[in-house]
Design a protein around this motif. Sequence first.
Motif, PDB file in Angstrom:
ATOM      1  N   GLY A 124      11.910   8.492   7.133  1.00 27.18           N
ATOM      2  CA  GLY A 124      10.803   7.922   6.251  1.00 27.18           C
ATOM      3  C   GLY A 124       9.891   7.430   6.619  1.00 27.18           C
ATOM      4  O   GLY A 124       8.464   7.704   6.521  1.00 27.18           O
ATOM      5  N   VAL A 125      10.110   6.101   7.236  1.00 30.79           N
ATOM      6  CA  VAL A 125       8.936   5.178   7.919  1.00 30.79           C
ATOM      7  C   VAL A 125       8.287   6.296   9.001  1.00 30.79           C
ATOM      8  O   VAL A 125       6.977   6.291   8.906  1.00 30.79           O
ATOM      9  CB  VAL A 125       9.434   4.208   8.535  1.00 30.79           C
ATOM     10  N   ALA A 126       9.090   6.848   9.982  1.00 28.01           N
ATOM     11  CA  ALA A 126       8.323   7.530  10.731  1.00 28.01           C
ATOM     12  C   ALA A 126       7.259   8.517  10.479  1.00 28.01           C
ATOM     13  O   ALA A 126       6.135   8.955  10.874  1.00 28.01           O
ATOM     14  CB  ALA A 126       9.399   8.131  11.859  1.00 28.01           C
ATOM     15  N   SER A 127       7.925   9.269   9.289  1.00 27.36           N
ATOM     16  CA  SER A 127       7.285  10.389   8.524  1.00 27.36           C
ATOM     17  C   SER A 127       5.791   9.959   7.944  1.00 27.36           C
ATOM     18  O   SER A 127       4.948  10.746   8.173  1.00 27.36           O
ATOM     19  CB  SER A 127       8.132  10.918   7.606  1.00 27.36           C
ATOM     20  N   VAL A 128       5.906   8.667   7.430  1.00 26.12           N
ATOM     21  CA  VAL A 128       4.828   8.135   6.909  1.00 26.12           C
ATOM     22  C   VAL A 128       3.689   7.716   7.974  1.00 26.12           C
ATOM     23  O   VAL A 128       2.399   8.069   8.022  1.00 26.12           O
ATOM     24  CB  VAL A 128       4.873   6.877   6.199  1.00 26.12           C
ATOM     25  N   LEU A 129       4.189   7.325   8.952  1.00 26.13           N
ATOM     26  CA  LEU A 129       3.333   6.925  10.186  1.00 26.13           C
ATOM     27  C   LEU A 129       2.774   8.174  11.028  1.00 26.13           C
ATOM     28  O   LEU A 129       1.632   8.103  11.600  1.00 26.13           O
ATOM     29  CB  LEU A 129       4.205   6.001  11.308  1.00 26.13           C
TER      30      LEU A 129
ATOM     31  N   ASN B 207      20.350  14.112   4.428  1.00 26.93           N
ATOM     32  CA  ASN B 207      20.579  12.856   4.222  1.00 26.93           C
ATOM     33  C   ASN B 207      21.278  12.265   6.014  1.00 26.93           C
ATOM     34  O   ASN B 207      22.270  12.899   6.493  1.00 26.93           O
ATOM     35  CB  ASN B 207      21.746  12.515   3.547  1.00 26.93           C
ATOM     36  N   ALA B 208      20.429  11.402   6.402  1.00 27.74           N
ATOM     37  CA  ALA B 208      20.974  10.763   7.779  1.00 27.74           C
ATOM     38  C   ALA B 208      21.133   9.414   7.569  1.00 27.74           C
ATOM     39  O   ALA B 208      21.561   8.760   8.670  1.00 27.74           O
ATOM     40  CB  ALA B 208      19.497  10.955   8.621  1.00 27.74           C
ATOM     41  N   TYR B 209      21.759   9.328   6.482  1.00 28.89           N
ATOM     42  CA  TYR B 209      22.161   7.762   6.299  1.00 28.89           C
ATOM     43  C   TYR B 209      21.660   6.643   7.002  1.00 28.89           C
ATOM     44  O   TYR B 209      20.773   6.281   6.181  1.00 28.89           O
ATOM     45  CB  TYR B 209      23.942   7.772   7.013  1.00 28.89           C
ATOM     46  N   THR B 210      22.257   5.796   7.861  1.00 27.78           N
ATOM     47  CA  THR B 210      21.594   4.759   8.475  1.00 27.78           C
ATOM     48  C   THR B 210      20.025   5.211   9.236  1.00 27.78           C
ATOM     49  O   THR B 210      19.328   4.373   9.185  1.00 27.78           O
ATOM     50  CB  THR B 210      22.409   4.169   9.768  1.00 27.78           C
ATOM     51  N   ALA B 211      19.916   6.258   9.379  1.00 27.77           N
ATOM     52  CA  ALA B 211      18.502   6.771   9.936  1.00 27.77           C
ATOM     53  C   ALA B 211      17.536   6.964   8.810  1.00 27.77           C
ATOM     54  O   ALA B 211      16.359   7.440   9.135  1.00 27.77           O
ATOM     55  CB  ALA B 211      18.486   7.804  11.002  1.00 27.77           C
ATOM     56  N   SER B 212      18.024   7.202   7.581  1.00 28.35           N
ATOM     57  CA  SER B 212      17.350   7.865   6.561  1.00 28.35           C
ATOM     58  C   SER B 212      15.777   7.282   6.144  1.00 28.35           C
ATOM     59  O   SER B 212      14.983   7.720   6.064  1.00 28.35           O
ATOM     60  CB  SER B 212      18.146   8.022   5.242  1.00 28.35           C
ATOM     61  N   LEU B 213      16.089   5.828   5.934  1.00 24.93           N
ATOM     62  CA  LEU B 213      14.678   4.791   5.788  1.00 24.93           C
ATOM     63  C   LEU B 213      13.801   5.124   6.891  1.00 24.93           C
ATOM     64  O   LEU B 213      12.686   5.570   6.540  1.00 24.93           O
ATOM     65  CB  LEU B 213      15.235   3.559   5.480  1.00 24.93           C
ATOM     66  N   TYR B 214      14.268   5.122   8.140  1.00 19.63           N
ATOM     67  CA  TYR B 214      13.258   5.194   9.074  1.00 19.63           C
ATOM     68  C   TYR B 214      12.818   6.255   9.573  1.00 19.63           C
ATOM     69  O   TYR B 214      11.716   6.393  10.091  1.00 19.63           O
ATOM     70  CB  TYR B 214      14.107   4.381  10.445  1.00 19.63           C
TER      71      TYR B 214
ATOM     72  N   ASP C  60       0.674  -1.154  -0.120  1.00 25.45           N
ATOM     73  CA  ASP C  60       0.078   0.050   0.023  1.00 25.45           C
ATOM     74  C   ASP C  60       0.781   1.332   0.025  1.00 25.45           C
ATOM     75  O   ASP C  60       0.397   2.407  -0.325  1.00 25.45           O
ATOM     76  CB  ASP C  60      -0.871   0.042   1.242  1.00 25.45           C
ATOM     77  N   ARG C  61       2.045   1.239   0.507  1.00 24.96           N
ATOM     78  CA  ARG C  61       2.883   2.421   0.631  1.00 24.96           C
ATOM     79  C   ARG C  61       4.240   2.038   0.460  1.00 24.96           C
ATOM     80  O   ARG C  61       4.692   1.202   1.360  1.00 24.96           O
ATOM     81  CB  ARG C  61       2.685   3.204   1.860  1.00 24.96           C
ATOM     82  N   LEU C  62       5.243   2.848  -0.161  1.00 25.08           N
ATOM     83  CA  LEU C  62       6.870   2.494  -0.428  1.00 25.08           C
ATOM     84  C   LEU C  62       7.231   3.470   0.085  1.00 25.08           C
ATOM     85  O   LEU C  62       7.233   4.769   0.082  1.00 25.08           O
ATOM     86  CB  LEU C  62       6.869   2.216  -1.985  1.00 25.08           C
ATOM     87  N   VAL C  63       8.487   3.105   0.793  1.00 27.09           N
ATOM     88  CA  VAL C  63       9.338   3.919   1.570  1.00 27.09           C
ATOM     89  C   VAL C  63      10.782   3.542   1.142  1.00 27.09           C
ATOM     90  O   VAL C  63      10.936   2.529   1.176  1.00 27.09           O
ATOM     91  CB  VAL C  63       9.130   3.928   3.196  1.00 27.09           C
ATOM     92  N   TYR C  64      11.591   4.486   0.699  1.00 25.22           N
ATOM     93  CA  TYR C  64      12.799   4.217   0.034  1.00 25.22           C
ATOM     94  C   TYR C  64      13.702   4.928   1.030  1.00 25.22           C
ATOM     95  O   TYR C  64      13.637   5.995   1.599  1.00 25.22           O
ATOM     96  CB  TYR C  64      13.173   4.441  -1.183  1.00 25.22           C
ATOM     97  N   HIS C  65      14.995   4.603   1.097  1.00 26.68           N
ATOM     98  CA  HIS C  65      16.341   5.221   1.709  1.00 26.68           C
ATOM     99  C   HIS C  65      16.529   6.488   0.773  1.00 26.68           C
ATOM    100  O   HIS C  65      16.322   6.194  -0.378  1.00 26.68           O
ATOM    101  CB  HIS C  65      17.466   4.303   1.685  1.00 26.68           C
ATOM    102  N   GLN C  66      16.441   7.669   1.532  1.00 31.97           N
ATOM    103  CA  GLN C  66      16.543   8.945   0.668  1.00 31.97           C
ATOM    104  C   GLN C  66      17.636   9.629   0.885  1.00 31.97           C
ATOM    105  O   GLN C  66      17.775  10.499   1.943  1.00 31.97           O
ATOM    106  CB  GLN C  66      15.343   9.518   1.153  1.00 31.97           C
ATOM    107  N   PRO C  67      18.745   9.542   0.242  1.00 35.23           N
ATOM    108  CA  PRO C  67      19.934  10.462   0.347  1.00 35.23           C
ATOM    109  C   PRO C  67      19.614  11.802  -0.085  1.00 35.23           C
ATOM    110  O   PRO C  67      20.306  12.816   0.320  1.00 35.23           O
ATOM    111  CB  PRO C  67      20.862  10.013  -0.714  1.00 35.23           C
ATOM    112  N   TYR C  68      18.503  11.971  -0.680  1.00 34.06           N
ATOM    113  CA  TYR C  68      18.094  13.367  -1.084  1.00 34.06           C
ATOM    114  C   TYR C  68      16.493  12.636  -1.659  1.00 34.06           C
ATOM    115  O   TYR C  68      16.492  11.713  -2.184  1.00 34.06           O
ATOM    116  CB  TYR C  68      18.513  14.203  -2.075  1.00 34.06           C
ATOM    117  N   THR C  69      15.366  13.423  -1.425  1.00 30.97           N
ATOM    118  CA  THR C  69      14.173  12.909  -1.644  1.00 30.97           C
ATOM    119  C   THR C  69      13.727  12.370  -3.135  1.00 30.97           C
ATOM    120  O   THR C  69      12.996  11.560  -3.356  1.00 30.97           O
ATOM    121  CB  THR C  69      13.000  13.707  -1.036  1.00 30.97           C
TER     122      THR C  69
END
Length: 381
Positions: A282-287, A273-280, A229-238
């Motif tokens: 994004g996940v937090a932002s979606v939630l 870019n938060a490197y290791t925190a970037s994907l998460y 339903d929703r895709l979240v990616y690692h974002q070195p830049y959005t």
Amino acid sequence: MTSIGIHDIELATTHHLLDLGTLAETTGVDPAKYRLGLGQDEFSVPAADEDIVTMGASAALALLDRNGLDGVRTLLFATESGLDHSKAAGVFVHKLLGLPPQVRVAEIKQACYGGTAAIQAAVGIVQRNPNERVLVIASDIARYALDSPGEPTQGAGAAAILIGVDPALVEIEPASGLFSADVDDFWRPNDSSTAIVDGALSISAYLDAMTGAWDDLAAHGGPAITAIDRLVYHQPYTKMARKAQARLGEHTGVDLGDDGLVPGAIYNRRLGNAYTASLYAGVASVLDHERDLVGKRLGMFSYGSGSVSEFLTGVVQPAAASRSDHFTSVLDARVPLSVPEYRELHARELPSNVDVETPRVTEAPFRFAGLRGSARRYERR
């Protein structure tokens, strides 16, 4: 089968920010190159008394204040901004948080993928002993050379993630897709404080890894693309997430559009870019910004240059409906820097053999106090 996943997640960042419009004005660049071309508006900059430990500890403190310490016997710290070749940054956090001695601590490194590696290790620990919970911290500071193409994609941030059974936020599903390849797209030698990037190769390596990981997920029983339903990616830049979404749609033959990417980019547009925190982040932002996701499936792509990647999925749980975007107020509270102030901080490097006390700047719960006897010192404010 026991349900395991993300019980809670908290973000932290730095005291300062640099607005990319300010940088563009100073360097004579069209601001649209950053805001539209990269999909970035600003990035976080650490004060002299901030680093990956202070950010990680701040995020973890808020997380543990809500959830308590019961069952936490492991702290995994994921970073590519390591402070010591031997001692894990998480050991400093262990002391700052007042954790008991009966907690194992380790640091995990593989570029931006390290946070996902830590989460998968945490899932394994919990699967072995369902009474345990694992505290995962992903914390990084992205630094590139001044006036380089990577400069506007700098950033800093931390995600603290609590992994356990019967998770309140996201149940991580068992199947995942993997893809690794030895690629010189991005790296930081031990004697360099800034990263080396081959921009074109980095984009192609990311996209190849994404389709490779997706194919492996499909081969190991993962859901169809239409079941996500929703895709979240690692974002070195959005803007990179949009490139990834377009490639995945082309690869699977499904028109995925890109409207659904907006909620997952809200924090990253401002953190950088938060490197290791970037994907998460994004996940937090979606939630934090969508209220109709309970029971729906997230697809999450994690990429770490060099390269290692993983495509995993998770089902959103009921507690997600009560989350708020409180992190926006944290981002709003950062203090803007002028370009000369930013450049002065960027140039600041502390040799380990010189004692130094850092100025008191941050208003976060913890601060980096300086160096004494070649050892890093931290304080709780």
